[in-house]
Write a protein that holds these residues in place. Structure first.
Motif, mmCIF file in Angstrom:
data_model
loop_
_atom_site.group_PDB
_atom_site.id
_atom_site.type_symbol
_atom_site.label_atom_id
_atom_site.label_comp_id
_atom_site.label_asym_id
_atom_site.label_seq_id
_atom_site.Cartn_x
_atom_site.Cartn_y
_atom_site.Cartn_z
ATOM 1 N N GLY A 49 0.868 -1.160 -0.088
ATOM 2 C CA GLY A 49 0.130 0.042 -0.006
ATOM 3 C C GLY A 49 0.971 1.432 0.028
ATOM 4 N N PHE A 50 0.115 2.462 -0.009
ATOM 5 C CA PHE A 50 0.911 3.640 -0.031
ATOM 6 C C PHE A 50 1.803 3.977 1.195
ATOM 7 N N LEU A 51 1.151 3.971 2.221
ATOM 8 C CA LEU A 51 1.936 4.002 3.604
ATOM 9 C C LEU A 51 2.868 2.968 3.722
ATOM 10 N N GLY A 52 2.582 1.665 3.471
ATOM 11 C CA GLY A 52 3.542 0.438 3.487
ATOM 12 C C GLY A 52 4.689 0.499 2.720
ATOM 13 N N ALA A 53 4.615 1.207 1.444
ATOM 14 C CA ALA A 53 5.910 0.989 0.533
ATOM 15 C C ALA A 53 6.987 2.079 1.163
ATOM 16 N N TYR A 54 6.328 3.077 1.934
ATOM 17 C CA TYR A 54 7.267 4.009 2.438
ATOM 18 C C TYR A 54 7.862 3.455 3.999
ATOM 19 N N LEU A 55 6.861 2.534 4.708
ATOM 20 C CA LEU A 55 7.376 2.118 5.611
ATOM 21 C C LEU A 55 8.524 1.165 5.356
ATOM 22 N N VAL A 56 8.529 0.222 4.106
ATOM 23 C CA VAL A 56 9.465 -0.507 3.890
ATOM 24 C C VAL A 56 10.792 0.457 3.633
ATOM 25 N N GLN A 57 10.792 1.303 2.897
ATOM 26 C CA GLN A 57 11.927 2.100 2.887
ATOM 27 C C GLN A 57 12.534 2.696 4.100
ATOM 28 N N GLU A 58 11.822 2.986 4.875
ATOM 29 C CA GLU A 58 12.214 3.486 6.341
ATOM 30 C C GLU A 58 13.097 2.315 7.202
#
Length: 415
Positions: A49-58
């Protein structure tokens, strides 16, 4: 620690009371997983998901952990391809991520996440921290349809957290669980306030998140180390402007309103504020807090303390070269409906019209939220929410133009 919940069980319908019951066999008495503060393996739901993709990056940037992520794809390769595609679409993919990403083929809506009992136990033994971000975000479906994923999935994450070794669980909830008559608009919501039930919580999605949030609080009372993160509307990346514009079939209401208004040349006149928080700020705060024991047993409000007035958005769009006429909201909505009816099915105006009918629409009124605990736990860190000012909204608008989501402004007339 959260305040004891108000006993309002008589006001809660029987079917919801049943869903609030956490399996009594879930008892987090095992020793705490080693290295949780510097994990080598974590489990993430909602990675695509949108938030999930950036959680992966973080998680890639701030930890050394291998990220086991839940995927409904049929094969590991399909799961990998899907995640890579999503991260590329949100402009966060790096090839060096690949060795640290391990798909777990399953389903949030199924017992044991769709895994066998042995697979579920093996996963519980491997990972040291859980990030539960996955949910079915749909403000049009009713509670019954969303319950297996949003409530059942949370129940299984709690089970996983208590199995084998006790693992900290970081749960992404929603501020919308407070948008009801149970929480008066004149009373500030403290971070340790317990979300209360009201039959005015009409959105099936918000209700499913309310039940899930209360389940997590019950698990916390049993001794599970838990942190709850409650964001308001999540906006695009503060630096790149990358936003939800239908890349994976999901749309953001504010973005869709901007797109529709620019195409119509008409802008709705509203007396509201735009409270969204950039996705990179949310992820930075969540991951930083997740590595602190001081965050256990706490809930955090993630909202923008400096929102943009609706009129300021109108001024920005006009100053950017667009010709817009401001009209009353009711009149604007009638034009949207007429436009939707004149076009083929599933057009952007039909999507906009549908989104405007949901309970969590632009005009929903929100109580004030307190962020004292958040500010204390993040003091000294780099995580800070940028104001939603003209510069940030201009970054989003620039991205919309870059990807063709909105038309460019017409050429200025020469004198």
């Amino acid at each position: 620690m959260p305040r004891p919940p108000i006993d309002n069980a008589l006001a809660i319908p029987a079917h919801l009371s049943a869903d609030l019951q956490l399996d009594p066999t879930i008892q987090p008495g095992a020793p705490l997983a080693a290295h949780w503060e510097n994990p080598t393996a974590v489990f993430l739901t909602g990675a695509t998901g949108f938030l999930g993709a950036y959680l992966v990056q973080e998680l890639m940037a701030r930890t050394r952990a291998t990220v086991y992520y839940l995927s409904r794809q049929a094969t590991p390769q399909e799961a990998t391809d899907r995640l890579v595609q999503q991260l590329q679409g949100y402009q966060v993919w790096q090839d060096e991520f690949l060795p640290r990403l391990v798909p777990v083929l399953g389903d949030l809506a199924k017992p044991h996440l769709g895994l066998t009992e042995n697979e579920f136990g093996d996963l519980a033994a491997k990972v040291q921290v859980l990030y539960h971000n996955g949910s079915w975000v749909n403000n049009l479906h009713d509670y019954a349809r969303l319950k297996p994923t949003n409530v059942g999935g949370t129940h299984e994450l709690i089970r996983l957290a208590a199995l084998q070794r006790t693992k900290p669980l970081h749960f992404i909830s929603s501020m919308a669980i407070f948008f009801s008559a149970a929480h008066p608009l004149t009373t500030p919501i403290q971070e340790d306030d317990i979300p209360q039930y009201s039959d005015t919580l009409r959105s099936g999605y918000s209700l499913s998140k309310w039940v899930a949030d209360r389940l997590v609080l019950t698990a916390q009372e049993r001794g599970l180390p838990i942190s709850i993160y409650r964001p308001v509307r999540i906006g695009g990346h503060s630096r790149t402007g990358v936003s939800k514009v239908g890349q994976d079939g999901s749309f953001d209401l504010l973005n869709t309103v901007i797109k529709g208004s620019l195409e119509l040349g008409l802008f709705p006149d509203l007396e509201v504020e735009i409270p969204l928080v950039p996705v990179d700020y949310v992820c930075s705060a969540v991951v930083q807090l997740s590595l602190q024991q001081s965050a256990w047993g706490r809930a955090f409000h993630l909202f923008n303390p400096r929102p943009m007035p609706w009129a300021e958005l109108y001024g920005l769009l006009c100053d950017s070269g667009y010709t817009l006429q401001k009209i009353p909201y009711g009149e604007w909505l009638r034009v949207v409906k007429q436009k939707a009816a004149s076009l083929p099915p599933k057009n952007s105006f039909a999507i906009l019209q549908l989104m405007l009918t949901t309970p969590n629409n632009l005009q929903v009124r929100r109580p004030p939220f307190v962020t004292d605990i958040l500010r204390y736990c993040l003091s000294g860190s780099a995580a800070a929410c940028p104001p939603l000012d003209r510069a940030l909204m201009g970054t989003y608008l620039g991205y919309f133009q870059q990807v063709g989501y909105v038309p460019p402004p017409p050429p200025s007339k020469k004198e």
